[in-house]
Design an enzyme around this catalytic site. Structure first.
Site, PDB file in Angstrom:
ATOM      1  N   ARG A  72       0.913  -1.142   0.000  1.00 28.19           N
ATOM      2  CA  ARG A  72       0.000   0.000   0.000  1.00 28.19           C
ATOM      3  C   ARG A  72       0.940   1.176   0.000  1.00 28.19           C
ATOM      4  O   ARG A  72       1.680   1.389   0.971  1.00 28.19           O
ATOM      5  CB  ARG A  72      -0.898  -0.019   1.249  1.00 28.19           C
ATOM      6  CG  ARG A  72      -1.757   1.243   1.413  1.00 28.19           C
ATOM      7  CD  ARG A  72      -2.722   1.387   0.250  1.00 28.19           C
ATOM      8  NE  ARG A  72      -3.686   2.468   0.473  1.00 28.19           N
ATOM      9  CZ  ARG A  72      -3.597   3.668  -0.094  1.00 28.19           C
ATOM     10  NH1 ARG A  72      -2.570   3.947  -0.893  1.00 28.19           N
ATOM     11  NH2 ARG A  72      -4.527   4.573   0.129  1.00 28.19           N
ATOM     12  N   HIS A  74       1.881   6.910   2.079  1.00 28.87           N
ATOM     13  CA  HIS A  74       0.718   7.798   2.116  1.00 28.87           C
ATOM     14  C   HIS A  74       0.480   8.320   3.527  1.00 28.87           C
ATOM     15  O   HIS A  74       1.097   7.883   4.493  1.00 28.87           O
ATOM     16  CB  HIS A  74      -0.526   7.070   1.623  1.00 28.87           C
ATOM     17  CG  HIS A  74      -0.990   5.978   2.551  1.00 28.87           C
ATOM     18  ND1 HIS A  74      -0.384   4.742   2.644  1.00 28.87           N
ATOM     19  CD2 HIS A  74      -2.021   5.941   3.452  1.00 28.87           C
ATOM     20  CE1 HIS A  74      -1.003   4.002   3.536  1.00 28.87           C
ATOM     21  NE2 HIS A  74      -2.001   4.705   4.053  1.00 28.87           N
ATOM     22  N   HIS A 123      -3.164  10.406   5.744  1.00 30.18           N
ATOM     23  CA  HIS A 123      -4.548  10.863   5.582  1.00 30.18           C
ATOM     24  C   HIS A 123      -4.972  11.712   6.774  1.00 30.18           C
ATOM     25  O   HIS A 123      -4.283  11.782   7.795  1.00 30.18           O
ATOM     26  CB  HIS A 123      -5.522   9.699   5.384  1.00 30.18           C
ATOM     27  CG  HIS A 123      -5.063   8.404   5.952  1.00 30.18           C
ATOM     28  ND1 HIS A 123      -4.955   8.169   7.291  1.00 30.18           N
ATOM     29  CD2 HIS A 123      -4.654   7.261   5.346  1.00 30.18           C
ATOM     30  CE1 HIS A 123      -4.526   6.936   7.488  1.00 30.18           C
ATOM     31  NE2 HIS A 123      -4.322   6.363   6.341  1.00 30.18           N
ATOM     32  N   GLU A 155      -5.823   6.018  11.774  1.00 34.13           N
ATOM     33  CA  GLU A 155      -6.017   4.666  11.227  1.00 34.13           C
ATOM     34  C   GLU A 155      -5.709   3.610  12.281  1.00 34.13           C
ATOM     35  O   GLU A 155      -4.589   3.530  12.784  1.00 34.13           O
ATOM     36  CB  GLU A 155      -5.112   4.481  10.014  1.00 34.13           C
ATOM     37  CG  GLU A 155      -5.052   3.056   9.461  1.00 34.13           C
ATOM     38  CD  GLU A 155      -4.033   2.947   8.333  1.00 34.13           C
ATOM     39  OE1 GLU A 155      -4.201   3.650   7.314  1.00 34.13           O
ATOM     40  OE2 GLU A 155      -3.057   2.174   8.479  1.00 34.13           O
ATOM     41  N   HIS A 169       3.128   6.772   6.240  1.00 34.86           N
ATOM     42  CA  HIS A 169       3.472   5.379   6.512  1.00 34.86           C
ATOM     43  C   HIS A 169       3.314   4.536   5.260  1.00 34.86           C
ATOM     44  O   HIS A 169       2.729   4.980   4.259  1.00 34.86           O
ATOM     45  CB  HIS A 169       2.606   4.814   7.645  1.00 34.86           C
ATOM     46  CG  HIS A 169       1.127   4.933   7.407  1.00 34.86           C
ATOM     47  ND1 HIS A 169       0.432   6.103   7.647  1.00 34.86           N
ATOM     48  CD2 HIS A 169       0.207   4.047   6.952  1.00 34.86           C
ATOM     49  CE1 HIS A 169      -0.852   5.934   7.364  1.00 34.86           C
ATOM     50  NE2 HIS A 169      -1.012   4.687   6.934  1.00 34.86           N
ATOM     51  N   GLU A 178     -11.127   6.215   1.057  1.00 35.60           N
ATOM     52  CA  GLU A 178      -9.812   5.694   0.700  1.00 35.60           C
ATOM     53  C   GLU A 178      -9.254   6.374  -0.550  1.00 35.60           C
ATOM     54  O   GLU A 178      -8.038   6.503  -0.716  1.00 35.60           O
ATOM     55  CB  GLU A 178      -9.898   4.177   0.484  1.00 35.60           C
ATOM     56  CG  GLU A 178      -8.597   3.478   0.164  1.00 35.60           C
ATOM     57  CD  GLU A 178      -7.651   3.393   1.358  1.00 35.60           C
ATOM     58  OE1 GLU A 178      -6.471   3.085   1.146  1.00 35.60           O
ATOM     59  OE2 GLU A 178      -8.087   3.641   2.498  1.00 35.60           O
ATOM     60  N   HIS A 230     -26.169  -5.300  25.811  1.00 31.10           N
ATOM     61  CA  HIS A 230     -25.346  -4.248  26.403  1.00 31.10           C
ATOM     62  C   HIS A 230     -25.469  -2.979  25.581  1.00 31.10           C
ATOM     63  O   HIS A 230     -26.078  -2.953  24.518  1.00 31.10           O
ATOM     64  CB  HIS A 230     -23.877  -4.681  26.466  1.00 31.10           C
ATOM     65  CG  HIS A 230     -23.231  -4.793  25.120  1.00 31.10           C
ATOM     66  ND1 HIS A 230     -23.432  -5.871  24.273  1.00 31.10           N
ATOM     67  CD2 HIS A 230     -22.396  -3.939  24.442  1.00 31.10           C
ATOM     68  CE1 HIS A 230     -22.765  -5.694  23.156  1.00 31.10           C
ATOM     69  NE2 HIS A 230     -22.127  -4.529  23.223  1.00 31.10           N
ATOM     70  N   HIS A 265     -23.028   1.031  25.042  1.00 29.53           N
ATOM     71  CA  HIS A 265     -21.832   1.794  25.384  1.00 29.53           C
ATOM     72  C   HIS A 265     -22.226   3.228  25.678  1.00 29.53           C
ATOM     73  O   HIS A 265     -22.937   3.862  24.900  1.00 29.53           O
ATOM     74  CB  HIS A 265     -20.817   1.733  24.240  1.00 29.53           C
ATOM     75  CG  HIS A 265     -20.444   0.333  23.857  1.00 29.53           C
ATOM     76  ND1 HIS A 265     -19.560  -0.419  24.594  1.00 29.53           N
ATOM     77  CD2 HIS A 265     -20.868  -0.463  22.837  1.00 29.53           C
ATOM     78  CE1 HIS A 265     -19.432  -1.617  24.032  1.00 29.53           C
ATOM     79  NE2 HIS A 265     -20.222  -1.667  22.967  1.00 29.53           N
ATOM     80  N   GLU A 317     -20.706   2.077  18.429  1.00 31.44           N
ATOM     81  CA  GLU A 317     -19.936   0.842  18.237  1.00 31.44           C
ATOM     82  C   GLU A 317     -19.905   0.480  16.751  1.00 31.44           C
ATOM     83  O   GLU A 317     -20.942   0.399  16.101  1.00 31.44           O
ATOM     84  CB  GLU A 317     -20.543  -0.314  19.037  1.00 31.44           C
ATOM     85  CG  GLU A 317     -19.861  -1.656  18.792  1.00 31.44           C
ATOM     86  CD  GLU A 317     -20.606  -2.831  19.412  1.00 31.44           C
ATOM     87  OE1 GLU A 317     -20.705  -3.886  18.746  1.00 31.44           O
ATOM     88  OE2 GLU A 317     -21.111  -2.688  20.546  1.00 31.44           O
TER      89      GLU A 317
END
Length: 464
Positions: free
Chosen positions: A168, A171, A173, A177, A216, A238, A352, A354, A359
């Site tokens: 990859r 690059h 962004h 990430e 990276h 992307e 449950h 959060h 999530e």
């Protein structure tokens, strides 16, 4: 058809005459593609044909004969003609319809009677995302963002595959990430704003994190690699990544030469387009050969961009296991918390929610279902398979039940400094019994069975 019958049928067909333009018309002047005004509305001579009822042949699963509120999972996988029926609710469906979707989404076709209203769409199969292909069979990538899940505003995801030695490309962004390696292995490399360098090899089960703006690269090792990327922006794309090739292509060569201390001709052979995913020279087996350092040194271990999550033992519980990673052990990912959950057949990730984060969930293996409940009274049940994404808004209750015959494995990702949740069972069991009994009309024997500790994953036991 007999010759006589065929002749009679042909006599009934309209006769067409060619127009100057070549388009046919009938002798009565009407277009062959349209009827006449006499067909509109009521007609005393109107006749309704008989025998129009479709001949629908089907059989119901045992769970379809139960009260709809029981909501037993309906396995339509091998049902020839599944029907939208639960108990006294619904009715048969003669079509047209997509039988494949109906078979794998039984809770959409015949939802539990407890579903109500309309929640957000909490499901996206990555199999429906466009697959962006790398060059020279180097790999591919497909993504999910707010284009396909408009309500998933806090996180977006990419599933990416790199063949052996594929990159990859270099690059960075705007979004941070977070990554989980799904299979294979790769070498990751980065340089931070202080000039500190980083390089590491990661394998299936490991995690990495690159803050926004940190350049990276990723290169697959001998077995190739597939990894899941989660970004902290729901509208991440992307295709909008900052690429090294594009930086060089869109900066005057004279400026590049001045900046890098080279001749202008040094850039005569740079790629004429982005590389995105491409094959390169295999990484040396000895990682030290690529361990470039500056006067600033290497990134401190306490700020490492990788975490060997594959070596962390899972916490075993009655119905499966849980592994948690959050900033307490991986501090560089300051707002990413995650749990890899395994649910044995028949078990379920307990109900449950959060309190501080939505999530974002990716299903790695198996199949399951979940009911999303949002205030005040909306509930929708979704069926998930490997490669699907789920999204549950902050404070909205949900569970994940294993509906298959193999382990269900998925990762829950939060935008939070610590992985936490509120468990329905613990809440009810830890509330004075009188309050619960007065509110829910539960018996003393039922209340005595409740557990005051979180279960995380409960075993697949059932009772009447």
């Amino acid at each position: 058809m007999k010759l006589e019958a065929l002749s009679q049928a042909l006599c009934l067909l309209p006769v067409f005459l060619p127009l100057a333009s070549g388009a046919p018309t009938r002798r009565d002047g009407n277009s062959p593609m349209r009827g006449t005004a006499s067909l509109a509305g009521y007609s005393p001579s109107e006749n309704i044909a008989t025998g129009l009822k479709p001949d629908i042949k089907y059989s119901l699963l045992p769970g379809q004969k139960e009260n709809a509120d029981i909501g037993t999972y309906l396995d339509f996988e091998n049902v020839e003609n599944p029907q939208p029926i639960r108990g006294s609710k619904g009715g048969d469906d003669p079509g047209p319809r997509n039988y494949y979707y109906d078979r794998i989404n039984s809770d959409k076709l015949a939802p539990p009677g407890t579903d109500h209203g309309q929640t957000i769409n909490a499901q996206w199969p990555l199999g429906l995302s466009r697959n962006r292909l790398g060059i020279d069979n180097a790999g591919w990538a497909r993504q999910e963002n707010t284009v396909v899940m408009p309500d998933a505003t806090e996180m977006a995801g990419v599933d990416m595959r790199l063949e052996p030695a594929a990159y990859r490309e270099l690059h960075w962004h705007l979004a941070a990430e977070w990554a989980l390696v799904l299979n294979g292995s790769c070498r990751i490399q980065a340089v931070n704003e202080h000039g500190e360098t980083f390089i590491d090899d990661v394998q299936a089960g490991d995690v990495w994190f690159f803050p926004a703006g940190i350049p990276h690269s990723i290169q697959a090792l001998d077995d190739g690699v597939e990894f899941l990327l989660v970004f902290d922006q729901g509208d991440f794309d992307e295709d909008n990544t900052f690429l090294a090739t594009e930086v060089f292509l869109h900066t005057p060569k004279s400026v590049l030469a001045k900046n890098l201390g080279t001749s202008i001709s040094a850039f005569d052979k740079i790629p004429d387009d982005e590389l995105f995913i491409f094959k390169g020279t295999p990484a040396p087996e000895d990682i030290e050969k690529q361990n470039v350092t500056t006067s600033a040194g290497i990134i401190p271990r306490t700020e490492s961009y990788s975490y060997h999550f594959s070596e962390q033992p899972a916490h075993e519980v009655a119905g499966g296991s849980v592994k948690i990673i959050d900033p307490q052990t991986f501090p560089i990912a300051s707002n990413f918390s995650a749990a890899v959950v395994t649910v044995h057949p028949g078990g379920m990730r307990e109900i449950h929610w959060h309190t501080t984060s939505d999530e974002w969930t990716f299903f790695i293996r198996g199949q399951g279902r979940a009911t999303l409940f949002t205030a005040p009274d909306d509930a929708t049940t979704f069926d998930y398979r490997s490669g699907d994404i789920a999204y549950f808004p902050q404070s909205s209750s949900h569970y994940v039940e294993n509906t298959g015959d193999e382990d269900l494995v998925f990762v829950e990702v939060l935008q939070a400094p610590q992985f936490t949740d509120v468990a329905l069972g613990q809440w009810i069991a830890s509330t004075p019994r009188q309050i619960v009994a007065d509110t829910l009309n539960l018996s003393e024997s039922t209340l005595s069975q409740l557990k005051t500790e979180k279960q995380y994953v409960v075993a697949g036991t059932t009772s009447d």
